[in-house]
Each structure stands twice: as structure tokens, then as C-alpha cells.
Design a protein around this motif. Sequence first.
Motif, short mmCIF file in Angstrom:
data_model
loop_
_atom_site.label_atom_id
_atom_site.label_comp_id
_atom_site.label_asym_id
_atom_site.label_seq_id
_atom_site.Cartn_x
_atom_site.Cartn_y
_atom_site.Cartn_z
N PHE A 173 0.92 -1.33 0.00
CA PHE A 173 0.46 0.14 -0.06
C PHE A 173 0.80 1.32 -0.05
CE2 PHE A 173 -4.44 -1.96 1.14
CZ PHE A 173 -3.71 -2.62 1.67
N HIS A 174 1.66 1.10 0.51
CA HIS A 174 2.71 2.63 1.32
C HIS A 174 4.15 2.73 0.60
CE1 HIS A 174 -1.07 3.06 2.72
NE2 HIS A 174 -0.64 1.66 4.19
N GLN A 227 6.15 4.10 -0.63
CA GLN A 227 7.05 5.55 -0.64
C GLN A 227 7.82 5.98 0.97
OE1 GLN A 227 3.48 5.48 -0.64
NE2 GLN A 227 2.39 6.51 0.57
N ILE A 228 7.24 4.39 1.44
CA ILE A 228 7.82 4.22 2.71
C ILE A 228 9.25 4.55 2.17
CG2 ILE A 228 8.24 3.67 5.25
CD1 ILE A 228 5.22 3.44 5.20
N LEU A 229 9.68 3.01 1.90
CA LEU A 229 10.62 2.97 1.80
C LEU A 229 11.71 4.05 0.12
CD1 LEU A 229 9.61 -0.89 1.26
CD2 LEU A 229 10.54 0.14 3.14
N PRO A 230 12.75 3.97 0.72
CA PRO A 230 13.70 5.16 -0.73
C PRO A 230 13.62 3.75 -1.86
CG PRO A 230 14.50 3.71 1.26
CD PRO A 230 13.55 2.84 2.29
N TRP A 281 -5.61 -5.80 4.30
CA TRP A 281 -6.58 -4.90 4.28
C TRP A 281 -7.01 -4.36 4.08
CZ3 TRP A 281 -10.79 -4.71 8.20
CH2 TRP A 281 -12.35 -4.02 7.72
N LEU A 282 -5.96 -3.82 4.71
CA LEU A 282 -6.26 -2.18 5.41
C LEU A 282 -4.78 -1.03 5.35
CD1 LEU A 282 -9.50 -1.75 7.27
CD2 LEU A 282 -9.11 -0.68 5.26
N GLY A 283 -4.23 -1.69 4.43
CA GLY A 283 -2.57 -1.26 5.34
C GLY A 283 -1.87 -0.94 5.96
N ILE A 284 -1.32 0.32 6.37
CA ILE A 284 -1.01 0.20 7.72
C ILE A 284 -1.88 1.03 8.63
CG2 ILE A 284 -0.16 3.05 6.62
CD1 ILE A 284 2.76 2.31 8.02
N TYR A 285 -3.03 1.13 7.81
CA TYR A 285 -4.27 1.59 9.08
C TYR A 285 -4.30 0.86 9.99
CZ TYR A 285 -8.72 3.08 10.28
OH TYR A 285 -9.86 3.51 11.05
#
Lengths: 508, 366
Positions: free
Chosen positions: A320-321, A323-326, A431-435
Motif C-alpha cells: 500500500f505505501h 513511498q515509505i521505502l527509499p 486488508w487496510l495497509g498501515i491503517y
Amino acid sequence: MGQDQQSQKKPEQNLSKDLQKNLEVFNRLFQDCDDVIRRPMRLGRDQKVDCFVAYVEVAVSNMMLQDSVIGKLINRMWDMTRDEIYEYIRCNGLGISDVKELPTMETAVAALMAGNAIMFIDGYDKAIKISSKGYPNMGVPKAESEKVLRGSKEGFAEAEKVNTALIRKRIRDPRLKVKEQPIGQRSNTMVALVYMDDLVYPSLLENITARLSEFEIDGVLDSGVIEQLTEENWRSPFPQFQTTERPDRAAMAVLEGRVVLISDNSPVALILPTSYNSFFQASDDYYNRFEIVSFIRVLRYVAAILAMSLPGLYLAVTGFHTQILPTELILSFAEARSGVPFPGVVEILLMELAFELLREAGVRLPGAIGNTIGIVGGLIIGQAAVSANLVSPIVVIVVALTALCSFSIPNEEFSTAFRLLKFFLIFMSAWLGIYGWMAGMLAILIHLSQLKSFGIPYLMPFVASDMNSYHDERDSIVRAPVFRMTRRPIFARRDARIRFRGKHGDKE
Amino acid sequence: MFSNNRRISLRQLKRMMVMELIGITGLVIPGITVGAAGRDGVLAMAVGLVFVTLYVLLLCRLGRRIDGEYMQYARKRCGLIGMDIIGAFYLVQLLFSGAFASRLLGEVVRQVLLPDTSVQIIMIVLLVLAVYAAAGGMEGRARMTEILYWLVLGPVIIMLLFTAKDLDFDNLAPIFVSTVPKVAAGGYGVLIFFSILGMMLFVIPFMKRDARIYRTTMHGAVIVGLFNLVFILLVVSAFGVGGTYAKNWPIISLMTIVRTPLNVLGRFDSILIVIWLVSIFTFVNSCIFYSSLVSRQLIGNEKMHIYLIPFAAVILLLASWADNYQSIYQTYMSYMKYIGMPAAIAIPVLLLFLDWMQGRRKEAKE
């Protein structure tokens, strides 16, 4: 059938002076018990005093009888009259600590079942208990599941008497109390509550004693059964008793004002009450220097969180996210995953379940085969799965790291909670990624914040630490030097919290 | 032993207050103050803090007269019908505030983290957690907040430190250009979002009788106020007045420009946002908990748990009625500006007045 009959406590049957009547009852009770040895004999000057010795074979050795006090007494009684025999037993034999009078058949049977020999004498309305070494057991083994580099290597045995003695060996204080009671309608398993009389809260003792009386069960074969029957929140995956195989750990707990519950036939003692922090404390944390212990404690806490959350976090970030990683890392992950036909969550679940199977197989298989399984599973199966493009190498690393983290939690029962909750977080993250990951972590935190162990909030000392003037925090994530841990934790009575004073002024 | 008296300590009370306020105020107040007073948004925040202080003093004055439950006190002063009206007002306010906060959280998550997920699903997850947490009672909530306190504030402080070095502080000047009514309006907007402090009156039975309750409440409000002051300074420095006003949630936009040293992580605004949202969760949780508490005090039923799920359902319905966040925001602000906040001030004043009148009558009889 069982419930009503078990619930009704039969009135205790006093022994008769007539040996034959006692024998009739005894033989009826022990019909078809071929392991119960019965030895009739005649005592007295004219060999007119009948008596009868009974014991469980192997629990009492023949040598034991002959060399025991009562054996010597029997020899002395060959030349006595009937009345002299009764007087001799009352005045002389009972002066010896390992011989005791038993007034009823129930107490006589209980003594025999506990591994002692009992003696009935014609004309005497009490039975005599002759203490013995008891049933065969393993002796004092090494503590297998709580290994330490420094400190005693002794572990609890499977005999309750041996285990209480191991604690008594470490706390040579008459204020150390051992309160025994039998549990289990048929097993009559002896359970001992060990505590310091001046440190423990009386209400805690009353609480655990009441809980032990709240159920009737056929048999208690291990302390784990008692744990499950007396815990407050049975739905929680987190244990509300601390378990230990180490006498020094148990002795430490007793000195903190806690109660140790020892069950016969079980090498695992239960410590109550407990807290989240207690499960991260190992015995040798107090035998080593505070700097290294603090470092290791921090490592354990981080490991516990990772053991539960790392796979879910991996799924949330990669699914999902990103963009958190380099950028370079994202590209590396993408390349590693190329050709893998399954979604990330399936990969993770496959590897986690495979690892759980390997772990279970390793535990059940004997000796060398169990060790081999670890190597076979970890190296070959993991490598094969990657080569076949079933899973990506990153997932293998994540799962392996998760497993390592779960192994660094000192308490096995506590680490199982993290093993289970890991799957909950995997589903929430998928299911809901980091949330979803955060929602899962919050749910676990909410559960822990509502959990108590015998009235103590489970999250002590991270909550309500002002109750003990923040002293409990000195032995939490980091450990203060020994001379700074001057107060006992919140478990001890309020008027007995000081445990250390420097004789020549405080070290600062 | 450790008592099960369901009471909480002052430390727990303060942490609960800070946690409940910081998330929602941090998201909304920069926009309100800058929208009302432009560059003097910081002044508006300071004025708002003064209003909050006066409000807390009013609550303290009333709180000292309450021995036991607030609704029972209200009944003694206003009778049964008066108590029901007051209780109903608080219920409506709590449910409406909970609905607004839930929608706010849902929108933030949908826009920033989960663009393909429906807002209702996000809110349902939030409300399930909030009900679970509320079921643990005041003690359970207090313990949870104690743990979350530094887990939330720590990253917020780190974020503030990382962003400060990249900002253009020239955007803050000139100041004192707005009119007094505009600054006051901004301050009033601040007060609206601190209105949950009114729940302090319901917390009294859970605390030991201690004058420091009121000092603790003030302390908590000041901490949140100071954080918001810093937030306003940072967002205006980063985006200017126009940029700040144009954004729904300037602080979220600020998080997107945070970079970690050594480039260990890429953008980690997702992590920061989700940590921030934990504070909004505690706000929603408190709305559900206090709603149940008010109902229990009104009806006299010891079992608070039976109200939790119905109130959560009401919050979900209220939060879902509009298609977009702006409608709910405008409706909520209008309600609070003209009904909610005035009533939240008028009720304590009325009760104090009735208390004084009854005291005088009693003295006159004697």
C-alpha cells in the motif's frame, strides 16, 4: 454420574480398633490394586498383636521399611506386651518427625496414595504414616527451557516436595510459608502455595485459595491445568500467570511479594500476580551488569514488537505505501518479487505456516532428528521455495527475522501470544495497509490495558507507576544498578517495600 | 491490594486530555485561526487559549460544588426535566462531535493512505475499536492513553524538529494586521475545539477529591495550546497564509515534506499520519464513552455497556449522511458556533446561578 457423586463430600470414616474391620474397608477400597502391597505381621512378646503395613510398590522400598524408624520400632516391639506397644507408639514413635498418626480411613488412604507406607495395629484406633521418598521421579534436572549463561542451572523436578525444598534452600527464613492442599477428586494432586508471610498481600492469598476451591475436577496432571482453571480472562492469548522451571526465578518472585504455586508431577511453577514486564525478565538479568542487561532488555522489547508486527508491516509497506521505502529498496523488492505468482499476503502466510509446522515437528521429534528438521526446513525448503519462485527471498528474510524475534522472548507461553497475534496483524495489514496495521496494534493495546492479573494492571509499570513512586520503572525496559533498586515492586505489601539499604551510606 | 475502584490519577487525567485534544485541534485549528485572522493566526490561538482558560475556570468553579455525579447535581438544581434537557444537550454535542471526528479521520485516511477504500469501512474499523476501548471503562482508557502518550507525542516532536530547518519564517511577518473581531473570531474557533474539556465535570466521580484536578485540566489545555501555537507557526512558515487557508489539513501537508536524516526512509508521512490519527481515535473513543456515561447518569442504569454500540451506530450514521467532508465540517462548525459552544458555557453559568440562589434562600430561611 460423576458430578453429583463427586460434589457430595462423604463424611470421614474413623478407624476402628478392630484391625479386621479396618482391613475389610481397606481391601474393598483397594480391590484389584495389585501395585498396593499389603504385609500382615504379628508383633509383641507372644506375637499376639496383629498389624498390617500397606504401601505402593516402588514408592516405598523394602530397604526403606527395614531401615526406617518404624522398622526399628517393629523390631523393638517384638518383646513388648500389647499395652506397652500402644504406649510406645504414642510416646516414642510419634516423637520422630517422619511418623504421624492418621485418625480416619480417608487420611490413611491419602497418605498411602501420596507414596507413604501406612500401618494398622489391632486394638489401636489410628493408623501410622511412615514417610518415604515417595514415587519415582527425575530428581533435580537442568532447566531446559530457561537457559542462562550465569547463575544456577538447577530446574524444578516433578515432585512438589523437592520443588518446595529447592525454594527453601534459597530462602532460609521461617517467614517463607508453604501451604499445601490436594486438588483433583481422583488424582489428589498436592499443590503448594509458597510465599513470604510478611511481604504478600493477604487478599492475594485469599483470592488464589478461593479460585482453587471454585472447581472440582477429576485430575490435575500439570500446573497448566490449574493455570487455565484459575485465570481471570480465559479468552486472552496473554498468560495471566508467569511460569518458570527455575527455582531461583521462583525464589526471586517470592522475595518480591508474589506467590508461587507448585503442583506435584509438574516441573513448571506458576507465579502470580504477573505483569507484561515480568515476562521480559530473565533470571540472569540480575546476575549481570546493568549496562549489558539494559541493552538486552531493549532488544527483547523490540523483538517482541517485531515478532508480532513485522510481517504485517512488510505487507502494508509493500502493498500500500511503497513511498515509505527509499527508491533503491523498492526497486530491489520489486525485482526480488518478479515471477512470484502469489500476492504478498499468500507468500507470507505460506512461509509462516511452513515455519510453524517446522517448529512443531522439531519439538515433537526426538533428539537428533528434531535438530536436523531445523536445518532441513530452514535451509533446504526455504531455498527450494525461493528457487521455484513460490516466494521471494525478502519474505524468507522477514519470516526468519520474525521467528528469531519470537525466540528471544524469555517466556515461551508469553511468546505464543505474539505468534498468534501475528496472523491477526497480517490480515489487518493485508486488508487496510498501515491503517489496518495500526488498528490491529491498537486493538492489542486496548486488550492489554484492560487485562489484569489478580488486580494488578497487566501493563505495569508502564501505567500507574506512580503507585510505587516510579521505582518499578527501574526494572523495566532498562535495569538500574542493583543498589538503585531499593524497593520491591508493586506486588509486595505497601509497608514492606524497602528491600535494600547500604550499610555505609547510599551509593550514588 | 491494588484497588479496583475504577478511579484514575491526575497524571492519567492529564494525558487523556492531551491525547484527546491534540489530534483534532492540530488538524483543524491552524486552518480556522489563519482563515479568521491571517498571519495573526498565532494571536488568534493565544486569544483562544485565554478563552479556554476562562472556560476551564468556569468549569472548575462548578466542579467544586459537585459531590458525586454531574447529572444528579443538575437534577438537584433544575429538577428532573432540567436534568433531562441538560443531559440531552450533552448527548447531542458528544454524538455530533464524535461523528465529525470520525468523518475527519475517515477522510484523512481515504485521501492520504487508502484512496480505494470506502470512508464507511474506515469509520467502522475506528468505531469498533472505540467501542472496545470504551468497554474497558475509565481505568482501561486511562491506561491505554498513558501508553499512547509518548508514542504519539514523540513522533510529533520529532516531526516538528525535522521540519523546522526547511521553513521560510519570513512568511510569518507582518503581524498585528488583523482586526480585533477577526482575531476574536479565530479565538472562538479555538475554544470550540477545546469544548470537550466540559467532560471534566463527568469525570469527577472517577477522581479522588483533589483540588489539583482543575490545575491538571488547565495544564493539559496549555500543553495542547502550545503545540497548536507551534503548528500554526510552522504551517504559515511552510505554506504562507494563502497556502495554509487553501488546505483542509495543513499539518498533514507539512508531514509530507518531512525527510529523515541519511535518507533511511523515503516519505514517512504515512507513518506520521497514522500515529497522529491515534489521537483522533482517542477523541472518538471519549465521545462514545462520555455519551454512555451521560446516559447512565440520566437513566441510573449501572450498565454503561448497553449504550456503547447504539451510540457508535448513531455516530456512523451521522458521519455518513453527507457525501463530502466539507458539508459535515460546515454543519458542525455552524452548530458549535451558534448552539453548542454557547450552551456549553450557559449551562455551567446557569447551574452556578441556581446554586447561588438556592444557597441564598437557604441562608434566608435559617
